[in-house]
Design an enzyme around this catalytic site. Structure first.
Site, PDB file in Angstrom:
ATOM      1  N   TYR A 126     -59.236 -14.949 -29.311  1.00  0.00           N
ATOM      2  CA  TYR A 126     -59.772 -13.775 -30.019  1.00  0.00           C
ATOM      3  C   TYR A 126     -59.811 -12.425 -28.979  1.00  0.00           C
ATOM      4  O   TYR A 126     -60.053 -11.294 -29.428  1.00  0.00           O
ATOM      5  CB  TYR A 126     -60.998 -13.756 -30.948  1.00  0.00           C
ATOM      6  CG  TYR A 126     -60.833 -14.577 -31.885  1.00  0.00           C
ATOM      7  CD1 TYR A 126     -59.880 -15.735 -32.049  1.00  0.00           C
ATOM      8  CD2 TYR A 126     -61.498 -14.290 -33.272  1.00  0.00           C
ATOM      9  CE1 TYR A 126     -59.607 -16.585 -33.479  1.00  0.00           C
ATOM     10  CE2 TYR A 126     -61.323 -15.347 -34.249  1.00  0.00           C
ATOM     11  CZ  TYR A 126     -60.331 -16.162 -34.363  1.00  0.00           C
ATOM     12  OH  TYR A 126     -60.351 -16.916 -35.459  1.00  0.00           O
ATOM     13  N   LYS A 193     -61.956 -28.888 -27.071  1.00  0.00           N
ATOM     14  CA  LYS A 193     -60.770 -29.736 -27.142  1.00  0.00           C
ATOM     15  C   LYS A 193     -60.462 -29.688 -25.645  1.00  0.00           C
ATOM     16  O   LYS A 193     -59.482 -29.301 -24.905  1.00  0.00           O
ATOM     17  CB  LYS A 193     -59.661 -28.970 -27.613  1.00  0.00           C
ATOM     18  CG  LYS A 193     -58.683 -29.866 -28.232  1.00  0.00           C
ATOM     19  CD  LYS A 193     -58.952 -30.886 -29.233  1.00  0.00           C
ATOM     20  CE  LYS A 193     -57.734 -31.823 -29.494  1.00  0.00           C
ATOM     21  NZ  LYS A 193     -58.128 -32.898 -30.274  1.00  0.00           N
ATOM     22  N   ASP A 226     -62.017 -31.702 -33.451  1.00  0.00           N
ATOM     23  CA  ASP A 226     -61.182 -32.359 -34.454  1.00  0.00           C
ATOM     24  C   ASP A 226     -62.295 -33.538 -35.071  1.00  0.00           C
ATOM     25  O   ASP A 226     -62.550 -33.730 -36.150  1.00  0.00           O
ATOM     26  CB  ASP A 226     -60.007 -33.011 -34.254  1.00  0.00           C
ATOM     27  CG  ASP A 226     -60.031 -33.493 -32.885  1.00  0.00           C
ATOM     28  OD1 ASP A 226     -60.704 -33.571 -32.056  1.00  0.00           O
ATOM     29  OD2 ASP A 226     -58.599 -34.043 -32.499  1.00  0.00           O
TER      30      ASP A 226
END
Ligand code: NAD
Length: 356
Positions: A126, A193, A226
């Site tokens: 972002y 991740k 996840d």
């Protein structure tokens, strides 16, 4: 309850002006002497002042140091930069705090859920480092990446860069521990991740593990994002504070809103060293804008967070209790919670409940 605080109010667009008026009604019923300065940003500011984020809006926030804002629309794929993201970067509001707790009278699948998302607010995907497909800049970037490390990017690829820095990570980790200690939270779960993105998410994880700060009694663990998502929807009560980089924080905030009854209920704060801007997690909801049916509770609870930040602890608790009272009674609710009351009906009921 008394107060003498300067607050900048940015009503926003879509349902923003409706929920802003509702929150103002409740806050004025709770604390006397708030001095409001109304300023605009987004499409309203563009139409009236020819600028999406006018300097006078930023100046007003710098002067009052505290602002509350309604949502602002970001047209999808138009190249129009998000004003919400720009505002957070301009004022260096590096920490987003988004508490998602079950509210009385709003039945959900899991009963009592009490989560807080702490989202890094300025870096990651972002940050706004964008290279449009086919642009000369993207072409130069392709050449440079080939030269640097033999990376080959397809000629028709658009590229968004994901920077995560040591300094940016350090301050959000410190913030998360300070927040957790001050609010007697048990455990921080960091989502990442790192296996796939060792240089960005991996850095976020490593610095969070290694930073030598006073962690008090707050536990710390990490989880692949996840896996964390799957566990959150199955056993949300196992979790407490979630510490996340920018993009995951955005997505998981909405997931947490869904766990406790919807986007109309979840407040938020954007905090930096100098300024604080309070806003609901939800967006401008164009599908229901202008009809007076939006749920104002997320905005009203954002106002309660603002009161606490201003030192008006009793006022903040009074607003939260009044929200619980009205939801518990169940007779005045907006359509997203199965009722038929208007935005202002809900605000008036909460304002009345504030002063029993
Ligand atoms: P949204 O949150 O506006 O709406 C998603 C769904 O939730 C819609 O069906 C909407 O009707 C419902 N909803 C949201 N808030 C509600 C409320 N208070 N009461 C009742 N129902 C409510 O998400 P979106 O549609 O993805 O985004 C719309 C616009 O808002 C986009 O331009 C987006 O960029 C912008 N946005 C702004 C902010 C912000 O200003 N901080 C945050 C998120 C999205």
């Amino acid at each position: 309850m008394t107060g003498r605080h300067r607050v900048t109010l940015i009503p926003g667009d879509g349902i923003g002006p409706e929920v802003s008026a509702a929150a103002r009604l409740v806050l004025e019923a709770t604390v006397s002497g708030i001095r409001w300065t109304e300023r605009h940003a987004g499409s309203v500011a563009l139409a009236e002042q020819g600028d999406l984020l006018p300097e006078e809006t930023l100046e007003a926030i710098r002067e009052s140091r505290v602002a509350i804002k309604g949502p602002i629309t970001t047209p999808v794929g138009s190249g129009f930069r998000s004003i919400n993201v720009a505002l957070r970067q301009e004022l260096d509001l590096f920490a987003a705090v988004r508490p998602a707790r079950s509210l009385s009278g709003v039945p959900t699948r899991y009963g009592t859920v009490d989560l807080v998302v702490i989202r890094e607010n300025t870096e990651d995907l972002y940050q706004g480092v964008e290279f449009a497909a086919g642009s000369p800049q993207a072409e130069t970037l392709r050449d440079e990446l080939r030269r640097l490390a033999d990376f080959e990017i397809r000629p028709d690829a658009g590229v968004t860069v994901k920077p995560i820095s040591v300094a940016g990570t350090r301050r959000i980790v410190r913030f998360a521990f300070e927040y957790s200690k001050a609010n007697r939270r048990r455990t921080i779960t960091l989502g990442h991740k790192a296996g796939i993105m060792p240089t960005s998410d991996g850095l976020f994880l490593r610095i969070s593990r290694e930073d030598g700060i006073d962690r008090g009694d707050v536990g710390f663990e990490d989880m692949q994002i996840d896996h964390l998502t799957a566990r959150l929807v199955r056993e949300p009560r196992r979790f407490d504070v979630l510490l996340l980089p920018n993009l995951y924080g955005d997505i998981i905030s909405d997931l947490c809103a869904g766990l406790v009854g919807g986007l109309g209920l979840i407040p938020g704060a954007n905090i930096g060293w100098e300024y604080a801007v309070f806003e609901p997690v939800h967006g401008s909801a164009p599908d229901i804008a202008g009809r007076g049916v939006a749920n104002p509770i997320a905005m009203i609870l954002s106002g309660a967070m603002m009161l606490r930040h201003l030192g008006e602890k009793d006022g903040a608790s009074a607003v939260e209790r009044a929200v619980d009272t009205v939801l518990d009674r169940g007779d005045v609710r907006t359509q997203d919670l199965g009722g038929s009351s208007s935005t202002m009906d809900v605000a008036e009921a909460i304002a009345t409940a504030v002063r029993p």
